[in-house]
Design a protein around this motif. Structure first.
Motif, PDB file in Angstrom:
ATOM      1  N   GLU A  12      -9.133  37.669 -26.832  1.00  6.17           N
ATOM      2  CA  GLU A  12      -9.876  38.876 -26.532  1.00  6.17           C
ATOM      3  C   GLU A  12      -9.718  39.154 -25.038  1.00  6.17           C
ATOM      4  O   GLU A  12      -9.566  38.226 -24.237  1.00  6.17           O
ATOM      5  N   THR A  13      -9.771  40.418 -24.671  1.00  4.26           N
ATOM      6  CA  THR A  13      -9.611  40.793 -23.258  1.00  4.26           C
ATOM      7  C   THR A  13     -10.627  40.080 -22.386  1.00  4.26           C
ATOM      8  O   THR A  13     -10.304  39.619 -21.288  1.00  4.26           O
ATOM      9  N   ARG A  14     -11.851  39.963 -22.861  1.00  2.00           N
ATOM     10  CA  ARG A  14     -12.887  39.308 -22.061  1.00  2.00           C
ATOM     11  C   ARG A  14     -12.557  37.837 -21.803  1.00  2.00           C
ATOM     12  O   ARG A  14     -12.907  37.288 -20.763  1.00  2.00           O
ATOM     13  N   GLN A  15     -11.863  37.177 -22.752  1.00  2.00           N
ATOM     14  CA  GLN A  15     -11.470  35.786 -22.533  1.00  2.00           C
ATOM     15  C   GLN A  15     -10.465  35.695 -21.381  1.00  2.00           C
ATOM     16  O   GLN A  15     -10.552  34.791 -20.542  1.00  2.00           O
ATOM     17  N   VAL A  21     -11.285  35.217 -13.509  1.00  5.14           N
ATOM     18  CA  VAL A  21     -12.411  34.962 -12.602  1.00  5.14           C
ATOM     19  C   VAL A  21     -12.521  33.472 -12.317  1.00  5.14           C
ATOM     20  O   VAL A  21     -12.750  33.066 -11.164  1.00  5.14           O
ATOM     21  N   ALA A  22     -12.346  32.638 -13.326  1.00  2.00           N
ATOM     22  CA  ALA A  22     -12.411  31.185 -13.131  1.00  2.00           C
ATOM     23  C   ALA A  22     -11.323  30.715 -12.165  1.00  2.00           C
ATOM     24  O   ALA A  22     -11.558  29.817 -11.340  1.00  2.00           O
ATOM     25  N   MET A  23     -10.135  31.329 -12.259  1.00  2.98           N
ATOM     26  CA  MET A  23      -9.058  30.966 -11.326  1.00  2.98           C
ATOM     27  C   MET A  23      -9.444  31.334  -9.898  1.00  2.98           C
ATOM     28  O   MET A  23      -9.190  30.575  -8.964  1.00  2.98           O
ATOM     29  N   ILE A  24     -10.046  32.491  -9.732  1.00  2.87           N
ATOM     30  CA  ILE A  24     -10.495  32.901  -8.391  1.00  2.87           C
ATOM     31  C   ILE A  24     -11.567  31.937  -7.903  1.00  2.87           C
ATOM     32  O   ILE A  24     -11.549  31.499  -6.750  1.00  2.87           O
ATOM     33  N   ARG A  25     -12.492  31.573  -8.780  1.00  2.00           N
ATOM     34  CA  ARG A  25     -13.620  30.696  -8.413  1.00  2.00           C
ATOM     35  C   ARG A  25     -13.165  29.277  -8.086  1.00  2.00           C
ATOM     36  O   ARG A  25     -13.909  28.531  -7.454  1.00  2.00           O
ATOM     37  N   GLN A  26     -11.981  28.896  -8.505  1.00  2.00           N
ATOM     38  CA  GLN A  26     -11.491  27.569  -8.139  1.00  2.00           C
ATOM     39  C   GLN A  26     -11.336  27.439  -6.629  1.00  2.00           C
ATOM     40  O   GLN A  26     -11.476  26.357  -6.079  1.00  2.00           O
ATOM     41  N   ARG A  27     -11.057  28.562  -5.970  1.00  2.00           N
ATOM     42  CA  ARG A  27     -10.864  28.526  -4.525  1.00  2.00           C
ATOM     43  C   ARG A  27     -12.002  29.216  -3.770  1.00  2.00           C
ATOM     44  O   ARG A  27     -12.344  28.800  -2.671  1.00  2.00           O
ATOM     45  N   TYR A  28     -12.565  30.266  -4.346  1.00  2.00           N
ATOM     46  CA  TYR A  28     -13.606  31.047  -3.672  1.00  2.00           C
ATOM     47  C   TYR A  28     -14.833  31.148  -4.570  1.00  2.00           C
ATOM     48  O   TYR A  28     -14.736  31.624  -5.701  1.00  2.00           O
ATOM     49  N   SER A  29     -15.981  30.731  -4.038  1.00  2.00           N
ATOM     50  CA  SER A  29     -17.224  30.848  -4.795  1.00  2.00           C
ATOM     51  C   SER A  29     -17.676  32.306  -4.792  1.00  2.00           C
ATOM     52  O   SER A  29     -17.162  33.137  -4.033  1.00  2.00           O
ATOM     53  N   LEU A  30     -18.680  32.593  -5.615  1.00  2.00           N
ATOM     54  CA  LEU A  30     -19.247  33.935  -5.634  1.00  2.00           C
ATOM     55  C   LEU A  30     -19.842  34.270  -4.265  1.00  2.00           C
ATOM     56  O   LEU A  30     -19.700  35.399  -3.783  1.00  2.00           O
ATOM     57  N   ASP A  63      -5.021  37.962  -1.218  1.00  2.00           N
ATOM     58  CA  ASP A  63      -3.759  37.451  -1.767  1.00  2.00           C
ATOM     59  C   ASP A  63      -4.014  36.566  -2.988  1.00  2.00           C
ATOM     60  O   ASP A  63      -3.324  36.679  -4.010  1.00  2.00           O
ATOM     61  N   HIS A  64      -5.008  35.679  -2.866  1.00  2.00           N
ATOM     62  CA  HIS A  64      -5.328  34.779  -3.983  1.00  2.00           C
ATOM     63  C   HIS A  64      -5.844  35.575  -5.186  1.00  2.00           C
ATOM     64  O   HIS A  64      -5.407  35.345  -6.327  1.00  2.00           O
ATOM     65  N   ALA A  65      -6.758  36.502  -4.936  1.00  2.00           N
ATOM     66  CA  ALA A  65      -7.319  37.303  -6.026  1.00  2.00           C
ATOM     67  C   ALA A  65      -6.225  38.127  -6.707  1.00  2.00           C
ATOM     68  O   ALA A  65      -6.196  38.245  -7.936  1.00  2.00           O
ATOM     69  N   GLU A  66      -5.308  38.686  -5.930  1.00  2.00           N
ATOM     70  CA  GLU A  66      -4.232  39.475  -6.522  1.00  2.00           C
ATOM     71  C   GLU A  66      -3.290  38.592  -7.340  1.00  2.00           C
ATOM     72  O   GLU A  66      -2.824  38.994  -8.406  1.00  2.00           O
ATOM     73  N   ALA A  67      -3.017  37.383  -6.861  1.00  2.00           N
ATOM     74  CA  ALA A  67      -2.179  36.461  -7.637  1.00  2.00           C
ATOM     75  C   ALA A  67      -2.855  36.120  -8.967  1.00  2.00           C
ATOM     76  O   ALA A  67      -2.196  36.075 -10.017  1.00  2.00           O
ATOM     77  N   CYS A  68      -4.167  35.925  -8.937  1.00  2.00           N
ATOM     78  CA  CYS A  68      -4.913  35.635 -10.170  1.00  2.00           C
ATOM     79  C   CYS A  68      -4.898  36.847 -11.100  1.00  2.00           C
ATOM     80  O   CYS A  68      -4.729  36.704 -12.318  1.00  2.00           O
ATOM     81  N   ARG A  69      -5.059  38.035 -10.546  1.00  2.00           N
ATOM     82  CA  ARG A  69      -5.014  39.246 -11.365  1.00  2.00           C
ATOM     83  C   ARG A  69      -3.628  39.439 -11.977  1.00  2.00           C
ATOM     84  O   ARG A  69      -3.493  39.905 -13.111  1.00  2.00           O
ATOM     85  N   ALA A  70      -2.583  39.075 -11.229  1.00  2.00           N
ATOM     86  CA  ALA A  70      -1.219  39.174 -11.766  1.00  2.00           C
ATOM     87  C   ALA A  70      -1.052  38.238 -12.968  1.00  2.00           C
ATOM     88  O   ALA A  70      -0.426  38.606 -13.973  1.00  2.00           O
TER      89      ALA A  70
END
Length: 194
Positions: A12-15, A21-30, A63-70
């Protein structure tokens, strides 16, 4: 993220979004993200001047967030491909099941095991081993017509609704197979080799 060789269910898209988001959170917290957002917002309004270190931190985050979005975009593309692969595989099963239902099949007797035989002098195999093959039960085909009584009690021969539904489902499944994208077919072939 999506293994096209082994997945049996589309995501599902939400998954996928949660994984990004989890990939982003591995390096950057909320909290890190919110702080950088406030710094960027203040700089955009002209009420805050970013230091060189803050600019570097913001750039590293972006850069990190864009790599995760990619990765997420690739996963969504792979998911669409997976949906096509799963639909094709289901269509293959449906065609086999419906063809058997519509046409039936004759009984096929069991074939006994054939042991390997060798020439006593040369030792060469003269008869290859053949494993036993179990019998295949007969399946009666669906009748294309059925007898039924009309409202006056008269017996009539009419089209069998189950037969017509099976033909319709067979045509639908066959259309999926005939209209398959080449990339989907490539993945179907790779999955069947696994």
């Amino acid at each position: 993220m999506i293994n096209l060789l082994t997945e049996q269910k589309a995501w599902e898209t939400r998954q996928i979004d949660k994984r990004v988001v989890a990939m982003i959170r591995q390096r950057y917290s909320l909290n890190d993200e919110q702080l950088l957002s406030r710094i960027l917002h203040g700089a955009a309004l002209g009420t805050y001047q970013m230091s060189d270190q803050e600019q570097a931190e913001v750039q590293a985050y972006q850069d990190h967030a864009e790599a995760c979005r990619a990765v997420g975009r690739l996963a969504k593309a792979n998911n669409q491909l997976l949906i096509g692969v799963l639909a094709y595989e289901q269509a293959q099963r449906d065609v086999a099941r419906l063809t058997l239902l519509i046409n039936g099949r004759d009984y096929v007797p069991a074939v006994p095991e054939v042991p390997e035989e060798r020439d006593p002098e040369t030792g060469q195999v003269t008869q290859e081993y053949q494993p036993p093959v179990p019998a295949v039960e007969a399946v009666e085909p669906l009748p294309p017509t059925v007898d039924q009584h009309d409202e006056n009690g008269t017996l009539q021969t009419v089209d069998n609704p189950e037969y017509l539904a099976a033909l319709d489902a067979l045509n639908t499944a066959q259309a999926v197979i005939e209209n398959v994208e080449p990339e989907v077919l490539t993945w179907v072939e790779q999955r069947s080799a696994v």
